[in-house]
Design a protein around this motif. Structure first.
Motif, short mmCIF file in Angstrom:
data_model
loop_
_atom_site.label_atom_id
_atom_site.label_comp_id
_atom_site.label_asym_id
_atom_site.label_seq_id
_atom_site.Cartn_x
_atom_site.Cartn_y
_atom_site.Cartn_z
N SER A 15 31.70 -50.02 -0.66
CA SER A 15 33.09 -49.56 -0.52
C SER A 15 33.90 -50.24 -1.62
O SER A 15 33.42 -51.17 -2.28
CB SER A 15 33.64 -49.95 0.85
OG SER A 15 33.78 -51.36 0.94
N ASP A 16 35.14 -49.80 -1.82
CA ASP A 16 36.00 -50.43 -2.82
C ASP A 16 36.17 -51.92 -2.54
O ASP A 16 36.13 -52.74 -3.45
CB ASP A 16 37.37 -49.75 -2.86
CG ASP A 16 37.33 -48.38 -3.53
OD1 ASP A 16 36.31 -48.07 -4.19
OD2 ASP A 16 38.31 -47.63 -3.38
N LYS A 17 36.37 -52.27 -1.28
CA LYS A 17 36.54 -53.67 -0.89
C LYS A 17 35.28 -54.47 -1.18
O LYS A 17 35.34 -55.58 -1.72
CB LYS A 17 36.91 -53.76 0.59
CG LYS A 17 37.21 -55.17 1.05
CD LYS A 17 37.66 -55.22 2.50
CE LYS A 17 37.95 -56.65 2.91
NZ LYS A 17 38.40 -56.74 4.30
N GLN A 18 34.11 -53.92 -0.83
CA GLN A 18 32.85 -54.61 -1.09
C GLN A 18 32.60 -54.77 -2.59
O GLN A 18 32.13 -55.81 -3.04
CB GLN A 18 31.68 -53.85 -0.45
CG GLN A 18 31.69 -53.90 1.06
CD GLN A 18 30.66 -52.93 1.66
OE1 GLN A 18 30.47 -51.81 1.16
NE2 GLN A 18 30.02 -53.37 2.73
N THR B 62 34.90 -54.95 -4.94
CA THR B 62 35.82 -55.99 -5.41
C THR B 62 35.26 -57.38 -5.12
O THR B 62 35.29 -58.26 -5.97
CB THR B 62 37.20 -55.81 -4.73
OG1 THR B 62 37.71 -54.53 -5.10
CG2 THR B 62 38.18 -56.89 -5.17
N GLN B 63 34.72 -57.57 -3.92
CA GLN B 63 34.14 -58.86 -3.56
C GLN B 63 32.91 -59.17 -4.41
O GLN B 63 32.71 -60.30 -4.85
CB GLN B 63 33.77 -58.88 -2.07
CG GLN B 63 34.98 -58.86 -1.16
CD GLN B 63 34.62 -58.64 0.30
OE1 GLN B 63 33.51 -58.22 0.63
NE2 GLN B 63 35.58 -58.92 1.18
#
Length: 186
Positions: free
Chosen positions: A122-125, A127-128
């Protein structure tokens, strides 16, 4: 082709390049870890005539001065927690604004690291994952567009935080340039 800026703008720099480098220099005085900043770009001569009080506040009231032909005017802070694309979709500029610019900080990976990006994140993953990657680089990108379609960008690496190490070029950050140009579409 990107070029490295000397201590000041190149002698034959366009007004848009001068404005981008001026915004980059301003952002560098604020330090790193700053929020995104949005600027209206206005024609300096027109500003002097139509808004003499504002021109005086900005130190542009002397018609004989050698100020740049585009004056960046910082806008209000972007709303916290709002995605950049969503925010830019709400912008509508008055006719007196010749262009706009934005400065944002991001983490970037070199092209050699792109092949190792895991699929299905996902976008959040993602980014991390990028934030933990050993080859990540922090960059400040300043992108400007004019109503007529002209574009310019400046990119400064945090590890080479010097005005002599700023890369400039019209196509360095095409996605942000497209988003900014869309703010002028009716």
């Amino acid at each position: 082709m990107p070029n490295v800026s000397p201590a000041g703008p190149p002698m034959a720099a366009s007004p848009l390049t001068v404005a981008v480098l001026e915004i980059d220099a301003y952002a560098s005085t604020l330090g790193w870890d700053q929020p995104a900043r949005l600027f209206a770009l206005v024609d300096t001569a027109r500003l002097r005539v139509q808004e003499p009080g504002l021109a005086a506040q900005l130190g542009l009231d002397d018609a004989g001065s050698t100020t740049a032909s585009l004056t960046p005017i910082e806008q209000e802070e972007l709303p916290a927690g709002t995605a950049l694309d969503d925010f830019l979709g709400t912008i509508a500029w008055p006719d007196s604004v010749a262009g706009c610019a934005m400065t944002v900080e991001r983490l970037m990976l070199p092209p050699s690291a792109e092949a190792s990006v895991p699929e299905g994140l996902s976008d959040k993953q993602l980014t991390q994952w990028v934030a933990k990657h050993p080859d990540r680089q922090e960059v400040r990108m300043t992108v400007a567009v004019l109503r007529d379609g002209a574009r310019e960008s400046a990119v400064r690496l945090r590890e080479k935080d010097s005005p002599t190490e700023v890369l400039t070029g019209a196509g360095l950050v095409p996605g942000l340039a497209e988003a900014l140009a869309a703010t002028f579409e009716s």
